[in-house]
Design a protein around this motif. Structure first.
Motif, PDB file in Angstrom:
ATOM      1  N   LEU A 214      -4.746   3.713  -9.328  1.00  0.00           N
ATOM      2  CA  LEU A 214      -4.362   3.906  -7.924  1.00  0.00           C
ATOM      3  C   LEU A 214      -3.720   2.377  -7.787  1.00  0.00           C
ATOM      4  CD1 LEU A 214      -7.644   4.918  -6.596  1.00  0.00           C
ATOM      5  CD2 LEU A 214      -6.160   6.069  -6.701  1.00  0.00           C
ATOM      6  N   GLY A 215      -2.484   2.627  -6.859  1.00  0.00           N
ATOM      7  CA  GLY A 215      -1.531   1.150  -6.159  1.00  0.00           C
ATOM      8  C   GLY A 215      -2.406   0.823  -5.008  1.00  0.00           C
ATOM      9  N   PRO A 216      -1.999   0.392  -3.968  1.00  0.00           N
ATOM     10  CA  PRO A 216      -1.625  -0.473  -3.107  1.00  0.00           C
ATOM     11  C   PRO A 216      -1.897   0.641  -1.701  1.00  0.00           C
ATOM     12  CG  PRO A 216       0.537  -0.561  -2.735  1.00  0.00           C
ATOM     13  CD  PRO A 216      -0.469  -0.256  -4.587  1.00  0.00           C
ATOM     14  N   ASN A 217      -3.477   0.306  -1.472  1.00  0.00           N
ATOM     15  CA  ASN A 217      -4.096   1.024  -0.395  1.00  0.00           C
ATOM     16  C   ASN A 217      -4.457   2.636  -1.303  1.00  0.00           C
ATOM     17  OD1 ASN A 217      -4.421   1.320   2.246  1.00  0.00           O
ATOM     18  ND2 ASN A 217      -2.910   3.074   3.012  1.00  0.00           N
ATOM     19  N   ALA A 218      -4.581   2.960  -2.485  1.00  0.00           N
ATOM     20  CA  ALA A 218      -4.774   4.102  -3.069  1.00  0.00           C
ATOM     21  C   ALA A 218      -3.516   4.961  -3.609  1.00  0.00           C
ATOM     22  CB  ALA A 218      -6.373   4.645  -2.714  1.00  0.00           C
ATOM     23  N   THR A 219      -2.902   4.677  -3.697  1.00  0.00           N
ATOM     24  CA  THR A 219      -1.460   5.539  -3.773  1.00  0.00           C
ATOM     25  C   THR A 219      -1.083   6.106  -4.503  1.00  0.00           C
ATOM     26  OG1 THR A 219       0.436   3.779  -4.182  1.00  0.00           O
ATOM     27  CG2 THR A 219      -0.610   4.837  -1.322  1.00  0.00           C
TER      28      THR A 219
END
Length: 287
Positions: A214-219
């Motif tokens: 998961l990327g920043p802010n769970a994208t």
């Protein structure tokens, strides 16, 4: 006698010319098609699934899109959906896509579509937006329509693995801030119109490879790194309304899906699988 013959000939010619002019005047004229056309749709879905993974925590979503097309083949558009996850924690609860591309006919039954989608999450963390170019090739034969596509998101922070585990994602604690990754998605779609009915049978298969987390802010576009997604169903079209029913699934295991759960408002209890198989219902109105 010669004068009479000449008079008759002149009169006949005059009548013929007048008749021709009248015919030309009375003939209906066909206006050329407009250079720019606008189309759109609005939909209610029982679950917003992006490449097999729920973006709405297995809840209903409302979606809408609009496309402006020029007769040269150029087009621009936008599409939006509400979310419940990928940003529930202090971030966006909406996805907004900006789309632009070019579509051209390769043959009477084949079309090439090249474009780019910019995924945006308004109100979310500053590094959640990402870009993904795509290429689609569509062909028809009889009642069947087949599409093959590839989408490649180049290396960017929004799809890097910033969290080591689901607990970090829930707490908003980054163990790898600034990490970058890319992602490749290959897919194929098939649709067959059933003669004499408003029903179209549809099938889809896709494979994601690249981003592993998961990327920043769970994208995320491929939250477990590499997996298959598929669907099988049918659409029933009545005028401008289309009811779709499909079974959607992935090969993401329950163990791998557990990494995703804390990023969803109702997934923190550890139950349910947002990547598991489900029956998806869609009601779409086109305009």
């Amino acid at each position: 006698m010669k004068r009479l013959s000449c008079a008759v000939a002149i009169a006949a010619a005059t009548l013929a010319t007048a008749a021709g002019a009248q015919t030309t005047t009375d003939a209906p004229t066909t206006a050329p098609p407009p250079a720019i056309s606008v189309s759109g749709s609005a939909a209610i879905v029982s679950d917003y699934r992006f490449r097999g993974v729920s973006q709405s925590d297995r809840q209903m979503a409302v979606q809408a899109g609009l496309t402006i097309t020029h007769d040269s083949g150029l087009y621009v558009g936008t599409w939006a959906s509400n979310l419940a996850g990928w940003g529930t924690f202090g971030g966006a609860n909406m996805e907004l896509d900006l789309i632009g591309g070019f579509k051209t006919a390769l043959a009477s039954n084949a079309t090439l579509d090249v474009g780019l989608t910019w995924y945006m999450y308004p109100g979310g963390a500053p590094k959640t937006d990402f870009a993904e170019p795509y290429v689609r090739l569509t062909g028809t034969t009889g009642p069947a329509t087949l599409t093959a596509g590839v989408a490649y998101a180049p290396r960017q922070q929004a799809i890097g693995k910033w969290y080591a585990n689901g607990a970090e994602a829930a707490a908003g604690t980054y163990s790898r801030p600034g990490a970058k990754a890319d992602n490749l998605y290959l897919w194929g779609d098939g649709a067959v119109a059933i003669a004499g009915t408003p029903i179209t049978a549809k099938a889809h298969i896709g494979h994601s490879r690249g981003q592993d987390g998961l990327g920043p802010n769970a994208t995320a576009v491929s939250p477990t790194g590499r997996y298959w997604d598929w669907s099988l169903g049918a659409d029933i079209a009545v005028r401008r309304l289309t009811l779709g029913l499909a079974y959607v699934g992935t090969d993401i295991s329950n163990r791998d899906a557990a990494y995703l759960r804390p990023s969803f408002s109702k997934g923190q209890d550890g139950t349910g699988n947002i990547a598991g198989g489900t029956l998806l219902a869609t009601l779409t109105a086109a305009f």
